[in-house]
Scaffold this motif. Sequence first.
Motif, PDB file in Angstrom:
ATOM      1  N   ARG A  84       0.821  -1.345  -0.025  1.00  6.49           N
ATOM      2  CA  ARG A  84       0.178   0.191   0.150  1.00  6.49           C
ATOM      3  C   ARG A  84       0.976   1.239  -0.017  1.00  6.49           C
ATOM      4  NH1 ARG A  84      -3.115  -3.153   3.564  1.00  6.49           N
ATOM      5  NH2 ARG A  84      -2.345  -2.243   5.184  1.00  6.49           N
ATOM      6  N   GLU A  87       2.467   1.640  -3.394  1.00  5.14           N
ATOM      7  CA  GLU A  87       1.540   2.176  -4.540  1.00  5.14           C
ATOM      8  C   GLU A  87       1.073   3.663  -4.106  1.00  5.14           C
ATOM      9  OE1 GLU A  87      -1.245  -1.969  -5.537  1.00  5.14           O
ATOM     10  OE2 GLU A  87      -1.568  -0.811  -3.621  1.00  5.14           O
ATOM     11  N   ALA A  88       0.664   4.056  -2.849  1.00  6.15           N
ATOM     12  CA  ALA A  88       0.403   5.415  -2.564  1.00  6.15           C
ATOM     13  C   ALA A  88       1.722   6.609  -2.995  1.00  6.15           C
ATOM     14  CB  ALA A  88       0.143   5.495  -1.154  1.00  6.15           C
ATOM     15  N   GLU A  89       2.791   6.038  -2.893  1.00 15.21           N
ATOM     16  CA  GLU A  89       4.007   7.041  -2.981  1.00 15.21           C
ATOM     17  C   GLU A  89       4.318   6.960  -4.613  1.00 15.21           C
ATOM     18  OE1 GLU A  89       7.146   5.676  -0.696  1.00 15.21           O
ATOM     19  OE2 GLU A  89       6.251   6.156   1.250  1.00 15.21           O
ATOM     20  N   THR A  90       4.040   6.115  -5.353  1.00 12.49           N
ATOM     21  CA  THR A  90       4.456   6.051  -6.728  1.00 12.49           C
ATOM     22  C   THR A  90       3.116   6.230  -7.486  1.00 12.49           C
ATOM     23  OG1 THR A  90       4.202   3.512  -6.812  1.00 12.49           O
ATOM     24  CG2 THR A  90       6.402   4.515  -6.388  1.00 12.49           C
ATOM     25  N   LYS A  91       1.863   6.228  -6.991  1.00 14.67           N
ATOM     26  CA  LYS A  91       0.688   6.406  -7.396  1.00 14.67           C
ATOM     27  C   LYS A  91       0.593   4.998  -8.738  1.00 14.67           C
ATOM     28  CE  LYS A  91       0.021  11.331  -6.778  1.00 14.67           C
ATOM     29  NZ  LYS A  91       1.185  11.238  -5.909  1.00 14.67           N
ATOM     30  N   THR A  92       0.768   4.001  -8.414  1.00 11.10           N
ATOM     31  CA  THR A  92       0.658   2.623  -9.260  1.00 11.10           C
ATOM     32  C   THR A  92      -0.090   1.825  -8.694  1.00 11.10           C
ATOM     33  OG1 THR A  92       2.759   1.744  -8.344  1.00 11.10           O
ATOM     34  CG2 THR A  92       2.998   3.241 -10.214  1.00 11.10           C
ATOM     35  N   THR A  93      -0.299   0.651  -9.311  1.00  7.88           N
ATOM     36  CA  THR A  93      -1.213  -0.158  -8.665  1.00  7.88           C
ATOM     37  C   THR A  93      -0.287  -1.749  -8.778  1.00  7.88           C
ATOM     38  OG1 THR A  93      -3.186   0.455  -9.328  1.00  7.88           O
ATOM     39  CG2 THR A  93      -3.044  -2.060  -8.981  1.00  7.88           C
ATOM     40  N   GLY A 109       0.476   1.841 -14.072  1.00  7.78           N
ATOM     41  CA  GLY A 109       0.220   3.072 -13.875  1.00  7.78           C
ATOM     42  C   GLY A 109      -0.086   4.040 -15.030  1.00  7.78           C
ATOM     43  N   SER A 110      -0.361   5.336 -14.658  1.00  4.58           N
ATOM     44  CA  SER A 110      -0.742   6.033 -15.739  1.00  4.58           C
ATOM     45  C   SER A 110       0.221   6.840 -16.328  1.00  4.58           C
ATOM     46  CB  SER A 110      -1.539   7.458 -15.249  1.00  4.58           C
ATOM     47  OG  SER A 110      -3.082   6.877 -14.554  1.00  4.58           O
ATOM     48  N   HIS A 111       1.663   6.918 -15.452  1.00  2.00           N
ATOM     49  CA  HIS A 111       2.630   7.586 -16.097  1.00  2.00           C
ATOM     50  C   HIS A 111       3.985   6.759 -16.102  1.00  2.00           C
ATOM     51  CE1 HIS A 111       0.694  11.549 -15.889  1.00  2.00           C
ATOM     52  NE2 HIS A 111       0.234  11.155 -14.539  1.00  2.00           N
ATOM     53  N   ALA A 114       6.227   7.075 -13.225  1.00  3.13           N
ATOM     54  CA  ALA A 114       5.567   6.624 -11.787  1.00  3.13           C
ATOM     55  C   ALA A 114       5.834   4.756 -11.888  1.00  3.13           C
ATOM     56  CB  ALA A 114       4.066   6.659 -11.794  1.00  3.13           C
TER      57      ALA A 114
END
Length: 354
Positions: A84, A87-93, A109-111, A114
């Motif tokens: 968790r 995922e929160a720090e890198t904005k990924t799943t 992730g979107s980027h 990231a």
Amino acid sequence: MDVLRPALININGRIYRRNLVKEEHYEDEEEEAFSYSGPVSDQCMDEPCDTSNIEQTDQGFRCAIEVPSVLYKYIIGKKGETRRRLEAETKTTINIPKQGVEGQIVITGSHKSAVASAVTRVEVLIESFRRKQPFSHFLSFALNHPPIQEGFKRFKEEVLDHCSQDMRVDASIFQNQAKLHLTLGTLALLNEQEVMRASELLTQCQGFIRDITEGKPLALEVKGIEYMNDDPSMVDVLYAKVCVQDGSDKLQQIADRLVECFVAAGLMVKEWDRVKLHVTVMNTLFRKDPSAEDKGGAGRPNVKDREAFDARNILERFKEFYFGKCQLDSVQLSQRFSSDCSGYYSSAGSVTFI
């Protein structure tokens, strides 16, 4: 650990500092913190330089990492806290297979930056905990040839006849004669894929081995004994010395080149500049566990597991003891805690000198 000189981890040519936050058993263990310490350029200011394995998809970006299942728990963390946080720090799943199922950890992730950041953190976390795993295999030269076994048997009998009154000298600390060997280096191979990779790498090394040996076995002589620590009255390991009969350093060359190849492939951690060629004949670890192997320089066991013996009389009486000669013609990828039909370690791969 010296905070001004932290340990470095090499992952695919990228160098990271390993900054330890907490060091406990896994149940109470938190994630470790790391920072990148390699060269920084405009292309990799926000992400590692090598992002070739990151794919673009309709939903963003994706990267799959091969990870042995035994290491999943370190990415998940206690009650899922590590995953968790990542995922929160890198904005990924971060998708992880079920425990015990070999597969890939998939990061999306979107980027791209990231995903790259998450990949870097996961890779370094994996490498850190991989180093804590007990070794499963080791590269070895088998020295359980009949003449050497006979010499060792005679050595054991004579030591017990003449020195059994010395402190803690007894039959329990002698090596199993069927498992006499030279250890080149140890490996923690955590699944069948890694075992196959190590076996294939050993096969690839056959070319330079045959160049060194000129396609012939090496005539070896095992003679003399030495000890591992500074005090001969408090010895943990006693070993026999080995040399090539023609006086060459071919055996040393092969050992060093093999270790270099396995270190470069990330399958082995380099401990010394040169491999220490020795044949363990007495080891205090055998006192409590007859199946314990000499780690060959890969780390000294905890002192509490040792009950040192007084080797002064043994060293004086048997300093030049002659164990015998043999023709060495192969190197093995040996499996720890195993035996084949000859009594030697089971082999996960081997190559010959001829």
